[in-house]
Design a protein around this motif. Structure first.
Motif, PDB file in Angstrom:
ATOM      1  N   GLU A  68      13.189 -19.351  22.293  1.00  0.00           N
ATOM      2  CA  GLU A  68      13.850 -18.412  21.060  1.00  0.00           C
ATOM      3  C   GLU A  68      14.449 -19.430  20.096  1.00  0.00           C
ATOM      4  O   GLU A  68      15.607 -19.887  20.247  1.00  0.00           O
ATOM      5  N   VAL A  69      14.328 -18.932  18.818  1.00  0.00           N
ATOM      6  CA  VAL A  69      15.171 -19.848  17.697  1.00  0.00           C
ATOM      7  C   VAL A  69      16.489 -19.297  17.937  1.00  0.00           C
ATOM      8  O   VAL A  69      17.260 -20.021  17.720  1.00  0.00           O
ATOM      9  N   GLY A  70      16.660 -17.992  18.222  1.00  0.00           N
ATOM     10  CA  GLY A  70      17.822 -17.378  18.065  1.00  0.00           C
ATOM     11  C   GLY A  70      18.776 -17.990  19.177  1.00  0.00           C
ATOM     12  O   GLY A  70      20.187 -17.556  19.520  1.00  0.00           O
ATOM     13  N   ALA A  71      18.293 -18.724  20.063  1.00  0.00           N
ATOM     14  CA  ALA A  71      19.214 -19.113  21.341  1.00  0.00           C
ATOM     15  C   ALA A  71      19.948 -20.500  20.744  1.00  0.00           C
ATOM     16  O   ALA A  71      20.448 -21.025  21.723  1.00  0.00           O
ATOM     17  N   TYR A  72      19.862 -21.080  19.683  1.00  0.00           N
ATOM     18  CA  TYR A  72      20.454 -22.177  19.168  1.00  0.00           C
ATOM     19  C   TYR A  72      21.755 -21.845  18.071  1.00  0.00           C
ATOM     20  O   TYR A  72      22.199 -22.928  17.262  1.00  0.00           O
ATOM     21  N   SER A  73      22.299 -20.731  18.095  1.00  0.00           N
ATOM     22  CA  SER A  73      23.269 -20.410  17.148  1.00  0.00           C
ATOM     23  C   SER A  73      24.790 -21.307  17.594  1.00  0.00           C
ATOM     24  O   SER A  73      24.685 -21.772  18.737  1.00  0.00           O
ATOM     25  N   ILE A  74      25.727 -21.287  16.472  1.00  0.00           N
ATOM     26  CA  ILE A  74      26.713 -21.945  17.003  1.00  0.00           C
ATOM     27  C   ILE A  74      27.581 -21.492  18.097  1.00  0.00           C
ATOM     28  O   ILE A  74      28.109 -22.140  18.970  1.00  0.00           O
ATOM     29  N   PHE A  75      27.243 -19.879  18.268  1.00  0.00           N
ATOM     30  CA  PHE A  75      28.006 -19.554  19.521  1.00  0.00           C
ATOM     31  C   PHE A  75      27.339 -19.836  20.762  1.00  0.00           C
ATOM     32  O   PHE A  75      27.916 -20.166  21.756  1.00  0.00           O
ATOM     33  N   GLN A 149      15.648 -26.736   4.294  1.00  0.00           N
ATOM     34  CA  GLN A 149      14.706 -25.693   4.045  1.00  0.00           C
ATOM     35  C   GLN A 149      13.397 -26.207   4.441  1.00  0.00           C
ATOM     36  O   GLN A 149      12.500 -25.430   5.027  1.00  0.00           O
ATOM     37  N   TYR A 150      12.979 -27.314   4.418  1.00  0.00           N
ATOM     38  CA  TYR A 150      11.637 -28.005   5.030  1.00  0.00           C
ATOM     39  C   TYR A 150      11.697 -27.635   6.589  1.00  0.00           C
ATOM     40  O   TYR A 150      10.593 -27.391   7.007  1.00  0.00           O
ATOM     41  N   PHE A 151      12.750 -27.690   7.344  1.00  0.00           N
ATOM     42  CA  PHE A 151      12.816 -27.551   8.706  1.00  0.00           C
ATOM     43  C   PHE A 151      12.556 -26.161   9.060  1.00  0.00           C
ATOM     44  O   PHE A 151      12.614 -25.928  10.400  1.00  0.00           O
ATOM     45  N   GLN A 152      12.780 -25.212   8.119  1.00  0.00           N
ATOM     46  CA  GLN A 152      12.834 -23.849   8.385  1.00  0.00           C
ATOM     47  C   GLN A 152      11.412 -23.315   8.988  1.00  0.00           C
ATOM     48  O   GLN A 152      11.638 -22.422  10.047  1.00  0.00           O
ATOM     49  N   LYS A 153      10.390 -23.683   8.725  1.00  0.00           N
ATOM     50  CA  LYS A 153       9.219 -23.046   9.016  1.00  0.00           C
ATOM     51  C   LYS A 153       8.651 -23.737  10.395  1.00  0.00           C
ATOM     52  O   LYS A 153       8.481 -24.718  10.346  1.00  0.00           O
ATOM     53  N   GLY A 227      15.687 -29.197  18.842  1.00  0.00           N
ATOM     54  CA  GLY A 227      16.614 -29.698  17.933  1.00  0.00           C
ATOM     55  C   GLY A 227      16.560 -29.053  16.318  1.00  0.00           C
ATOM     56  O   GLY A 227      17.562 -28.900  15.751  1.00  0.00           O
ATOM     57  N   LEU A 228      15.193 -28.819  16.049  1.00  0.00           N
ATOM     58  CA  LEU A 228      14.879 -28.356  14.799  1.00  0.00           C
ATOM     59  C   LEU A 228      15.381 -26.868  14.608  1.00  0.00           C
ATOM     60  O   LEU A 228      15.847 -26.462  13.647  1.00  0.00           O
ATOM     61  N   ASN A 229      15.511 -26.215  15.725  1.00  0.00           N
ATOM     62  CA  ASN A 229      15.840 -24.784  15.736  1.00  0.00           C
ATOM     63  C   ASN A 229      17.443 -24.783  15.747  1.00  0.00           C
ATOM     64  O   ASN A 229      17.910 -23.685  15.221  1.00  0.00           O
ATOM     65  N   TRP A 230      18.157 -25.823  15.941  1.00  0.00           N
ATOM     66  CA  TRP A 230      19.491 -25.571  15.283  1.00  0.00           C
ATOM     67  C   TRP A 230      19.762 -25.264  13.727  1.00  0.00           C
ATOM     68  O   TRP A 230      20.574 -24.561  13.339  1.00  0.00           O
ATOM     69  N   TYR A 231      18.734 -26.182  12.951  1.00  0.00           N
ATOM     70  CA  TYR A 231      18.686 -25.939  11.723  1.00  0.00           C
ATOM     71  C   TYR A 231      18.194 -24.511  11.148  1.00  0.00           C
ATOM     72  O   TYR A 231      18.686 -24.104  10.290  1.00  0.00           O
ATOM     73  N   ARG A 232      17.668 -23.966  12.170  1.00  0.00           N
ATOM     74  CA  ARG A 232      16.975 -22.641  11.979  1.00  0.00           C
ATOM     75  C   ARG A 232      17.991 -21.626  12.034  1.00  0.00           C
ATOM     76  O   ARG A 232      17.812 -20.130  11.791  1.00  0.00           O
ATOM     77  N   ASN A 233      19.373 -21.817  12.488  1.00  0.00           N
ATOM     78  CA  ASN A 233      20.259 -20.785  12.583  1.00  0.00           C
ATOM     79  C   ASN A 233      21.538 -21.515  11.433  1.00  0.00           C
ATOM     80  O   ASN A 233      22.284 -20.584  11.798  1.00  0.00           O
ATOM     81  N   ILE A 234      21.150 -22.021  10.579  1.00  0.00           N
ATOM     82  CA  ILE A 234      22.162 -22.170   9.485  1.00  0.00           C
ATOM     83  C   ILE A 234      22.677 -21.062   8.874  1.00  0.00           C
ATOM     84  O   ILE A 234      23.779 -20.807   8.819  1.00  0.00           O
ATOM     85  N   ASP A 235      21.840 -20.114   8.332  1.00  0.00           N
ATOM     86  CA  ASP A 235      22.240 -18.840   7.662  1.00  0.00           C
ATOM     87  C   ASP A 235      22.975 -18.088   8.995  1.00  0.00           C
ATOM     88  O   ASP A 235      24.079 -17.368   8.534  1.00  0.00           O
ATOM     89  N   ARG A 236      22.489 -17.915   9.978  1.00  0.00           N
ATOM     90  CA  ARG A 236      22.864 -17.060  11.232  1.00  0.00           C
ATOM     91  C   ARG A 236      24.104 -17.602  11.337  1.00  0.00           C
ATOM     92  O   ARG A 236      25.092 -16.682  11.766  1.00  0.00           O
TER      93      ARG A 236
END
Length: 317
Positions: A68-75, A149-153, A227-236
């Motif tokens: 899950e993308v959501g499993a890579y938040s700063i928390f 932004q490129y890493f988001q999709k 590793g890319l999923n870390w970037y997908r949590n930037i806004d979160r």
């Protein structure tokens, strides 16, 4: 000699390199790296009287990579480090991070000052939480092709990087974020690597073919999604850290970066370096190493090790 083992922490398995005895020090690597990135620091810190633990971070190397993308938040990533301290039988530690590992270290110190008694960040300044979501802010500023932004999709950057992993790792590590040819802005239809991927590009003095093979082999096994999923949590991450708006980090701190690192030479990065005392009132040293780039602990290990050991002996013993 460092040992390698798997440790259960925060609901996942972390592959951890360990060495030494004494006060505990955690080393958090960045993207696209591994605990192997600390190969020069682990023995030096152990020799200096510290117990060193360097994990493959969540999503990297031999550690767990939740889907899950959501499993890579700063928390999640800070939670891994808090749990790792406990799993190692300790209650306190110094924490050091490079690249993406630096935000983990900074936030770990901010969230859990009872656990993390000293903090050092390499290449990435401490958190300055802006007024809006970072990706929204980029768009509002008319920027649509920054690499974040490129890493988001999902799947796009993975496909590019995994097409030829040997070539990808040679390009990313040998050129890195200090080579002006490797832009952080992605041109249409050229991908992040652009036209700069070159199979016979010479390696810098700090990286030999054996080192490169270790990185490449790890990514052949893990892929790049974690590793890319870390970037997908930037806004979160921006949303989750709302309670720490304007917060300072009061533990003793250290910052190290390379003079030619694009992360600190741009307008925003340069401003953050100049103003970091606002966030770090106990900043002991700001070391900018001349003629060095982004992979600072690998590029200039002697200077980095000397600064880390001096800092830790003063603040983490």
């Amino acid at each position: 000699m460092a040992s390698l083992r798997s440790i259960s922490a925060n609901g996942i398995e972390l592959s951890v390199r360990e060495a030494g005895e004494g006060p505990l020090v955690l080393l958090c690597h960045g993207w696209p790296e591994l605990s192997y990135s600390w190969r020069y620091q682990i023995p030096a810190l152990a020799q200096a009287g510290f117990r060193v633990a360097a994990p493959d971070m969540r999503g990297f190397g031999r550690s767990s990579a939740p889907a899950e993308v959501g499993a890579y938040s700063i928390f999640d990533t800070v939670g891994d480090m808090v749990a790792l301290v406990s799993a190692l039988g300790a209650t306190r530690a110094a924490i050091i991070g490079h690249d993406w590992g630096a935000p983990v270290a900074w936030h770990a110190a901010q969230f859990r000052p009872d656990v993390f008694t000293a903090v050092a960040g390499l290449s990435v300044p401490p958190p300055f939480r802006g007024r809006g979501r970072p990706l929204d802010t980029l768009r509002e500023g008319g920027i649509t092709n920054f690499y974040w932004q490129y890493f988001q999709k999902e799947g796009v950057a993975e496909a590019e990087f995994e097409r030829d992993i040997d070539l990808t790792m040679r390009t990313l590590l040998a050129r890195g974020f200090s080579d002006p040819a490797l832009s952080l802005f992605v041109q249409d239809n050229k991908g992040f690597l652009g036209g700069n991927a070159c199979a016979d590009h010479p390696l810098p003095p700090w990286l030999d073919e054996n080192d490169l093979a270790i990185f490449s082999q790890a990514y052949k096994q893990s892929g790049f999604r974690g590793g890319l999923n870390w970037y997908r949590n930037i806004d979160r991450n921006w949303e989750l850290t709302a309670p720490w708006q304007g917060a300072q980090i009061h533990q003793p701190s250290l910052f190290i970066a390379g003079e030619k690192d694009a992360v600190i030479t741009g307008l925003i990065g340069n401003k953050r370096v100049k103003e970091m005392e606002r966030v770090l009132p106990q900043l002991k040293r700001k070391l900018i190493i001349a003629d060095a780039g982004h992979w600072i602990q690998q590029e200039r290990p002697d200077e980095v090790n000397a600064a880390l050991i001096a800092f830790l002996k003063e603040c983490a013993t």
